[in-house]
Design an enzyme around this catalytic site. Structure first.
Site, mmCIF file in Angstrom:
data_model
loop_
_atom_site.group_PDB
_atom_site.id
_atom_site.type_symbol
_atom_site.label_atom_id
_atom_site.label_comp_id
_atom_site.label_asym_id
_atom_site.label_seq_id
_atom_site.Cartn_x
_atom_site.Cartn_y
_atom_site.Cartn_z
ATOM 1 N N ASP A 70 -1.001 -3.565 -2.457
ATOM 2 C CA ASP A 70 -0.328 -2.170 -2.442
ATOM 3 C C ASP A 70 0.961 -2.403 -1.405
ATOM 4 O O ASP A 70 0.991 -3.028 -0.601
ATOM 5 C CB ASP A 70 -1.479 -1.120 -1.572
ATOM 6 N N ARG A 180 6.939 -8.232 0.435
ATOM 7 C CA ARG A 180 6.111 -8.739 -0.771
ATOM 8 C C ARG A 180 6.199 -10.274 -0.588
ATOM 9 O O ARG A 180 5.108 -10.794 -0.755
ATOM 10 C CB ARG A 180 6.481 -8.186 -1.917
HETATM 11 P P1 IMP Z 1 3.661 -1.077 -5.296
HETATM 12 O O1 IMP Z 1 2.520 -0.902 -4.663
HETATM 13 O O2 IMP Z 1 4.310 -2.641 -5.291
HETATM 14 O O3 IMP Z 1 3.633 -0.746 -6.727
HETATM 15 O O4 IMP Z 1 4.687 -0.213 -4.786
HETATM 16 C C1 IMP Z 1 4.942 1.154 -4.546
HETATM 17 C C2 IMP Z 1 6.016 1.828 -4.331
HETATM 18 O O5 IMP Z 1 6.651 1.380 -3.392
HETATM 19 C C3 IMP Z 1 6.812 1.477 -5.636
HETATM 20 O O6 IMP Z 1 6.772 2.327 -6.802
HETATM 21 C C4 IMP Z 1 8.263 1.749 -4.878
HETATM 22 O O7 IMP Z 1 8.687 3.091 -4.905
HETATM 23 C C5 IMP Z 1 7.963 1.455 -3.263
HETATM 24 N N1 IMP Z 1 8.426 0.080 -3.154
HETATM 25 C C6 IMP Z 1 7.521 -1.069 -3.038
HETATM 26 N N2 IMP Z 1 8.232 -2.283 -2.805
HETATM 27 C C7 IMP Z 1 9.357 -1.920 -2.975
HETATM 28 C C8 IMP Z 1 10.566 -2.933 -2.989
HETATM 29 O O8 IMP Z 1 10.586 -3.885 -2.807
HETATM 30 N N3 IMP Z 1 11.744 -2.102 -3.145
HETATM 31 C C9 IMP Z 1 12.181 -0.801 -3.420
HETATM 32 N N4 IMP Z 1 10.797 -0.061 -3.581
HETATM 33 C C10 IMP Z 1 9.652 -0.457 -3.141
#
Ligand code: IMP
Length: 193
Positions: A70, A180
């Site tokens: 997450d 990440r």
């Molecule tokens: P997820 O948990 O990786 O799906 O991230 C959740 C949300 O955080 C995404 O839909 C983006 O809006 C934001 N987000 C997470 N990582 C990034 C990144 O590396 N760049 C830009 N937005 C991010």
């Protein structure tokens, strides 16, 4: 023996990225690979709790070792918003550009524009829980710049590469400094031990 791990994601890019780092001692399967099409619930207000519950739900369904991830953007001048709500910050019909617009509007009268991205990976292996965290510190700029990446990339400048936004970096550059990438590196190093 090849160890199978189920990854609580539908994103094939994330699966192949981790698979390619891990090599052939591990076999990473996505939700799609195991024929699972429902959404996993993310009811909590921290990344840690949501990653944990997604791994637990998946373990319940598959009975196998699994992990979940997450991520979110935490803006200090907005008391940590959008945080766990990053994907849906501007509401049910949120898009990347609407989310960016809302962040910029909410930051208009704020002096503190410092922010960080954070990723939490939760692994459930042989009945034990492990978490791996990656953080990328930076700031939010007043206008979007750049076309690469996704989400809030056009308005985020990382302290590690202060000349360009995340959306102006190549994939390889972003992968050397991103939240990440840092969490994934810790996770992979732990698995390979
Ligand atoms: P997820 O948990 O990786 O799906 O991230 C959740 C949300 O955080 C995404 O839909 C983006 O809006 C934001 N987000 C997470 N990582 C990034 C990144 O590396 N760049 C830009 N937005 C991010």
């Amino acid at each position: 023996m090849i160890q199978e791990l189920i990854f609580a994601t539908g994103n094939a890019n994330k699966v192949s990225e981790i698979q390619s780092i891990l090599g052939d001692k591990f076999s990473i399967k996505s939700l799609k690979d195991i024929g699972f099409s429902q959404e996993l619930e993310e009811p909590f207000d921290t990344l840690e709790a949501n990653a944990k519950t997604k791994a637990e739900q998946l373990k319940e369904i598959t009975g196998k070792d699994c992990f979940a991830e997450d991520s979110g953007l935490f803006i200090n001048g907005l008391n940590g918003e959008p945080g766990v709500y990053s994907a849906r910050y501007s509401g049910a019909d949120a898009t990347d550009s609407r989310n960016i617009e809302l962040v910029l509007k909410n930051l208009e009268d704020k002096e503190n524009r410092s922010a960080y991205f954070k990723t939490v990976i939760h692994l459930l292996k042989n009945g034990k829980h492990y978490q791996f965290t990656g953080i990328c510190e930076g700031k939010i700029i007043p206008n979007p710049i750049g076309d690469n990446g996704f989400g809030y990339d056009p308005i985020f400048i990382a302290n590690d590469i202060p000349e360009r936004t995340f959306a102006q970096l190549t994939k390889e550059e972003k992968n050397t400094i991103s939240h990440r990438a840092k969490a994934t590196k810790k996770f992979v190093e732990w698995l390979k031990k």
